[in-house]
Design a protein around this motif. Structure first.
Motif, mmCIF file in Angstrom:
data_model
loop_
_atom_site.group_PDB
_atom_site.id
_atom_site.type_symbol
_atom_site.label_atom_id
_atom_site.label_comp_id
_atom_site.label_asym_id
_atom_site.label_seq_id
_atom_site.Cartn_x
_atom_site.Cartn_y
_atom_site.Cartn_z
ATOM 1 N N ALA A 41 1.635 16.399 -26.812
ATOM 2 C CA ALA A 41 2.649 17.219 -26.085
ATOM 3 C C ALA A 41 2.634 17.201 -24.860
ATOM 4 C CB ALA A 41 2.260 18.774 -26.783
ATOM 5 N N ALA A 42 2.253 16.268 -24.313
ATOM 6 C CA ALA A 42 2.446 15.905 -22.645
ATOM 7 C C ALA A 42 3.760 15.865 -22.170
ATOM 8 C CB ALA A 42 1.240 14.790 -22.289
ATOM 9 N N PHE A 43 4.698 15.394 -22.941
ATOM 10 C CA PHE A 43 5.985 15.430 -22.388
ATOM 11 C C PHE A 43 6.792 16.699 -22.395
ATOM 12 C CE2 PHE A 43 7.111 16.542 -26.605
ATOM 13 C CZ PHE A 43 8.427 17.135 -26.734
ATOM 14 N N VAL A 44 6.098 17.804 -22.913
ATOM 15 C CA VAL A 44 6.813 19.028 -22.582
ATOM 16 C C VAL A 44 6.705 19.414 -21.442
ATOM 17 C CG1 VAL A 44 6.436 21.475 -23.474
ATOM 18 C CG2 VAL A 44 6.309 19.873 -25.073
ATOM 19 N N ALA A 45 5.776 18.886 -20.556
ATOM 20 C CA ALA A 45 5.873 19.157 -19.159
ATOM 21 C C ALA A 45 7.223 18.793 -18.209
ATOM 22 C CB ALA A 45 4.444 18.199 -18.171
ATOM 23 N N GLY A 46 7.448 17.567 -18.660
ATOM 24 C CA GLY A 46 8.887 17.139 -18.207
ATOM 25 C C GLY A 46 10.084 17.938 -18.680
ATOM 26 N N ALA A 47 9.859 18.288 -19.905
ATOM 27 C CA ALA A 47 11.214 19.126 -20.475
ATOM 28 C C ALA A 47 11.140 20.643 -19.946
ATOM 29 C CB ALA A 47 10.818 19.272 -21.841
ATOM 30 N N ILE A 48 9.927 20.936 -19.492
ATOM 31 C CA ILE A 48 9.913 22.477 -18.910
ATOM 32 C C ILE A 48 10.354 22.422 -17.313
ATOM 33 C CG2 ILE A 48 8.286 24.313 -18.062
ATOM 34 C CD1 ILE A 48 6.580 23.695 -20.670
ATOM 35 N N PRO A 74 17.163 18.741 -12.085
ATOM 36 C CA PRO A 74 18.030 18.028 -13.010
ATOM 37 C C PRO A 74 16.833 16.929 -13.937
ATOM 38 C CG PRO A 74 18.911 17.718 -10.622
ATOM 39 C CD PRO A 74 17.432 18.549 -10.508
ATOM 40 N N PRO A 75 17.250 16.517 -14.814
ATOM 41 C CA PRO A 75 16.540 15.879 -15.699
ATOM 42 C C PRO A 75 15.851 14.532 -15.096
ATOM 43 C CG PRO A 75 18.221 16.807 -17.011
ATOM 44 C CD PRO A 75 18.435 17.094 -15.557
ATOM 45 N N GLY A 76 16.962 13.970 -14.506
ATOM 46 C CA GLY A 76 16.493 12.741 -14.004
ATOM 47 C C GLY A 76 15.401 12.771 -13.099
ATOM 48 N N ALA A 77 15.552 13.917 -12.382
ATOM 49 C CA ALA A 77 14.556 14.122 -11.254
ATOM 50 C C ALA A 77 13.127 14.577 -11.871
ATOM 51 C CB ALA A 77 15.212 15.343 -10.289
ATOM 52 N N ALA A 78 12.950 15.375 -13.053
ATOM 53 C CA ALA A 78 11.968 15.471 -13.658
ATOM 54 C C ALA A 78 11.181 14.428 -14.119
ATOM 55 C CB ALA A 78 12.293 16.432 -14.753
ATOM 56 N N LEU A 79 11.944 13.465 -14.504
ATOM 57 C CA LEU A 79 11.304 12.019 -14.934
ATOM 58 C C LEU A 79 10.608 11.550 -13.773
ATOM 59 C CD1 LEU A 79 13.962 10.484 -17.422
ATOM 60 C CD2 LEU A 79 11.840 11.382 -18.199
ATOM 61 N N GLY A 80 11.240 11.504 -12.744
ATOM 62 C CA GLY A 80 10.795 10.839 -11.359
ATOM 63 C C GLY A 80 9.413 11.667 -10.896
ATOM 64 N N VAL A 131 7.487 13.440 -12.871
ATOM 65 C CA VAL A 131 6.334 13.525 -13.756
ATOM 66 C C VAL A 131 5.690 12.221 -13.769
ATOM 67 C CG1 VAL A 131 5.888 13.673 -16.146
ATOM 68 C CG2 VAL A 131 7.367 15.495 -15.143
ATOM 69 N N LEU A 132 6.352 11.145 -13.920
ATOM 70 C CA LEU A 132 5.419 9.969 -13.872
ATOM 71 C C LEU A 132 4.446 9.749 -13.271
ATOM 72 C CD1 LEU A 132 5.243 7.184 -15.428
ATOM 73 C CD2 LEU A 132 7.259 6.160 -14.015
ATOM 74 N N PRO A 133 4.789 9.619 -11.766
ATOM 75 C CA PRO A 133 3.543 9.622 -10.909
ATOM 76 C C PRO A 133 2.388 10.558 -11.236
ATOM 77 C CG PRO A 133 5.796 9.527 -9.769
ATOM 78 C CD PRO A 133 5.758 10.043 -11.068
ATOM 79 N N LEU A 134 2.672 11.771 -11.690
ATOM 80 C CA LEU A 134 1.652 12.812 -11.962
ATOM 81 C C LEU A 134 0.753 12.229 -13.196
ATOM 82 C CD1 LEU A 134 3.381 16.070 -11.415
ATOM 83 C CD2 LEU A 134 1.620 15.015 -9.953
ATOM 84 N N PHE A 135 1.637 11.807 -14.270
ATOM 85 C CA PHE A 135 0.990 11.259 -15.500
ATOM 86 C C PHE A 135 0.119 10.012 -15.135
ATOM 87 C CE2 PHE A 135 3.866 12.985 -19.110
ATOM 88 C CZ PHE A 135 3.487 14.204 -18.801
ATOM 89 N N MET A 136 0.641 9.152 -14.245
ATOM 90 C CA MET A 136 -0.209 7.864 -13.820
ATOM 91 C C MET A 136 -1.585 8.134 -13.148
ATOM 92 S SD MET A 136 2.935 5.464 -12.502
ATOM 93 C CE MET A 136 1.959 3.802 -12.371
#
Length: 251
Positions: free
Chosen positions: A30-37, A43-49, A51-56
């Motif tokens: 369920a980690a992806f929910v972080a980006g969805a929230i 903006p969704p694209g900014a959320a991806l950008g 979250v990725l370094p944080l997940f890394m």
């Protein structure tokens, strides 16, 4: 431009802590929910950008506690499959409707949980599925694609790993090493696609301490929670993830 208002932190801090807990102790389902929230306030694209370094960062923090405890054949197969999955997603990111994939994976999540519950109550008596390299490649391909477009690679990986009856630590360690590799695969294409920006880097930096807090809580919870309860919680996360994916796809 991202506005770093109190709403950003009010939403982002608990979202990233939750994502860190899921990745650190409960298989990333369920980690992806972080980006969805987070996409509720940026903006969704900014959320991806963001979250990725944080997940890394969470990946790096959790590799040591689980080092060498993974099921290597599964990890290798998933990582091999993730390579074409990320490549396809990178080429099709701007033109393919990811909702089709969200709907499919969400349905698989719910079907798998229903299947496991049917087995536990004795409605079905089916042996566990032995390891299969081709199945690992397929799960890795789907996981790589969905991870790239929405950080939702956890569900297909979880379905594949749980069907093999791995111990909770082997299951968790395998997800840690797999997504450590997958997230590195995503980083370069993200940069070329313009997903990273100065604003996303500042957002990641601001939320980094909370990602580490979530990872620490997740690792501790993993070792404290009994195996039966752990997989029960994992199925709950799969249900929540599946419902969320289907909801987003249909909406």
């Amino acid at each position: 431009m991202i506005e770093f208002s109190w709403q950003f932190f009010a939403v982002g801090i608990p979202a990233i802590i939750f994502g860190g807990i899921s990745k650190g102790g409960f298989g990333s389902g369920a980690a992806f929910v972080a980006g969805a929230i987070l996409a509720l306030v940026v903006p969704p694209g900014a959320a991806l950008g963001i979250v990725l370094p944080l997940f890394m960062l969470v990946d790096a923090a959790t590799l040591k506690p689980y080092w060498g405890k993974w099921h290597w054949p599964s990890a290798k197969g998933l990582m091999i499959g993730a390579v074409p999955g990320c490549i396809i997603a990178a080429y099709l990111y701007a033109i393919v409707d990811a909702d089709i994939f969200r709907l499919l994976i969400g349905a698989i999540c719910l079907a798998f949980v229903a299947f496991q519950l049917s087995r536990s109550v004795g409605w079905l008596t089916v042996k566990q599925i032995p390891f299969s390299a081709p199945l690992a490649w397929v799960a890795g391909l789907v996981g790589g694609f969905t991870s790239f477009v929405s950080h939702a690679g956890g569900p297909p990986t979880a379905v594949f790993l749980l069907s093999q009856g791995l111990s909770k630590t082997a299951y968790q360690a395998t997800t840690v090493v797999v997504f450590w590799a997958v997230n590195w695969m995503k980083a370069v294409p993200y940069a070329f696609l313009g997903i990273f920006s100065w604003d996303t880097m500042m957002g990641s930096l601001a939320l980094a301490p909370f990602a580490l807090v979530g990872a620490w809580i997740g690792v501790k919870a993993h070792h404290l929670v009994p195996e039966r309860l752990f997989f029960g919680l994992t199925y709950v996360l799969l249900v929540l993830t599946g419902v969320r994916l289907i909801w987003v796809a249909l909406a």
